[in-house]
Write a protein that holds these residues in place. Structure first.
Motif, PDB file in Angstrom:
ATOM      1  N   GLU A 101       7.402   5.129   5.858  1.00 44.83           N
ATOM      2  CA  GLU A 101       6.443   4.535   7.025  1.00 44.83           C
ATOM      3  C   GLU A 101       5.021   4.642   6.459  1.00 44.83           C
ATOM      4  O   GLU A 101       4.208   3.883   6.650  1.00 44.83           O
ATOM      5  CB  GLU A 101       6.717   5.372   8.343  1.00 44.83           C
ATOM      6  N   ASN A 102       4.812   5.892   5.872  1.00 41.78           N
ATOM      7  CA  ASN A 102       3.546   6.083   5.544  1.00 41.78           C
ATOM      8  C   ASN A 102       3.040   4.870   4.498  1.00 41.78           C
ATOM      9  O   ASN A 102       1.772   4.453   4.541  1.00 41.78           O
ATOM     10  CB  ASN A 102       3.376   7.491   4.879  1.00 41.78           C
ATOM     11  N   THR A 103       3.931   4.922   3.384  1.00 38.38           N
ATOM     12  CA  THR A 103       3.631   3.688   2.412  1.00 38.38           C
ATOM     13  C   THR A 103       3.352   2.419   3.034  1.00 38.38           C
ATOM     14  O   THR A 103       2.573   1.590   2.675  1.00 38.38           O
ATOM     15  CB  THR A 103       4.918   3.597   1.239  1.00 38.38           C
ATOM     16  N   ALA A 104       4.195   2.120   4.033  1.00 40.34           N
ATOM     17  CA  ALA A 104       4.091   0.683   4.800  1.00 40.34           C
ATOM     18  C   ALA A 104       2.640   0.585   5.473  1.00 40.34           C
ATOM     19  O   ALA A 104       1.812  -0.281   5.429  1.00 40.34           O
ATOM     20  CB  ALA A 104       5.239   0.565   5.645  1.00 40.34           C
ATOM     21  N   LEU A 105       2.207   1.847   6.103  1.00 35.69           N
ATOM     22  CA  LEU A 105       0.967   1.803   6.727  1.00 35.69           C
ATOM     23  C   LEU A 105       0.033   1.723   5.654  1.00 35.69           C
ATOM     24  O   LEU A 105      -1.240   1.017   5.957  1.00 35.69           O
ATOM     25  CB  LEU A 105       0.920   3.014   7.405  1.00 35.69           C
ATOM     26  N   LYS A 106       0.061   2.271   4.486  1.00 41.65           N
ATOM     27  CA  LYS A 106      -1.100   2.233   3.535  1.00 41.65           C
ATOM     28  C   LYS A 106      -1.338   0.814   3.179  1.00 41.65           C
ATOM     29  O   LYS A 106      -2.476   0.260   3.146  1.00 41.65           O
ATOM     30  CB  LYS A 106      -0.900   3.167   2.223  1.00 41.65           C
ATOM     31  N   ARG A 107       0.103   0.164   2.926  1.00 39.69           N
ATOM     32  CA  ARG A 107      -0.335  -1.495   2.470  1.00 39.69           C
ATOM     33  C   ARG A 107      -0.912  -2.137   3.608  1.00 39.69           C
ATOM     34  O   ARG A 107      -1.586  -3.077   3.372  1.00 39.69           O
ATOM     35  CB  ARG A 107       1.184  -1.739   2.309  1.00 39.69           C
ATOM     36  N   GLU A 108      -0.653  -2.029   4.647  1.00 39.09           N
ATOM     37  CA  GLU A 108      -1.104  -2.643   5.981  1.00 39.09           C
ATOM     38  C   GLU A 108      -2.881  -2.433   5.918  1.00 39.09           C
ATOM     39  O   GLU A 108      -3.405  -3.291   6.195  1.00 39.09           O
ATOM     40  CB  GLU A 108      -0.537  -2.221   7.127  1.00 39.09           C
TER      41      GLU A 108
END
Length: 118
Positions: A101-108
């Motif tokens: 989730e953290n990786t996805a949020l960073k991408r976003e």
């Protein structure tokens, strides 16, 4: 309570049928039901080998507890270890999900930054 009755009590405690118990110790399936007074030494040895947690003194005399204390503590320890391993696995799984989730949020966030700086 007779030796036969105590043996039946142990078999019920273990959750195996008499036939399965008899197969496990290498005797005929009717061994328990055909028991008279006591057990022969070779049968006792086989029971001890297959069911080391059984307190043979209890089986033969009725004295003490059915399950040897060291085996009861070992069983409790194994259960505790199993529960702790499950907790660790669950924690590691949650960490993995949070990392994803953290990786996805960073991408976003990066995507949003690029859009606002255009």
């Amino acid at each position: 309570m007779s030796v036969k009755e105590r043996l039946k009590t142990f078999i019920r405690y273990r959750g195996v049928g008499e036939r399965q118990f008899c197969r496990t110790i290498g005797v005929s399936e009717s061994f328990v039901s055909a028991m008279r007074i006591s057990l022969q030494p070779d049968k006792i040895a086989s029971i001890i080998h297959q069911y080391p947690e059984l307190n043979i003194n209890w089986l033969l005399t009725g004295e003490g507890s059915m399950i040897q204390k060291s085996h009861a503590r070992l069983k409790e320890a194994k259960t505790t270890i199993h529960v702790l391993n499950d907790l660790i696995d669950s924690r590691e799984e949650r960490i993995h999900i949070l990392e994803e989730e953290n990786t996805a949020l960073k991408r976003e966030i990066d995507s949003l930054h690029k859009k606002t700086h255009l």
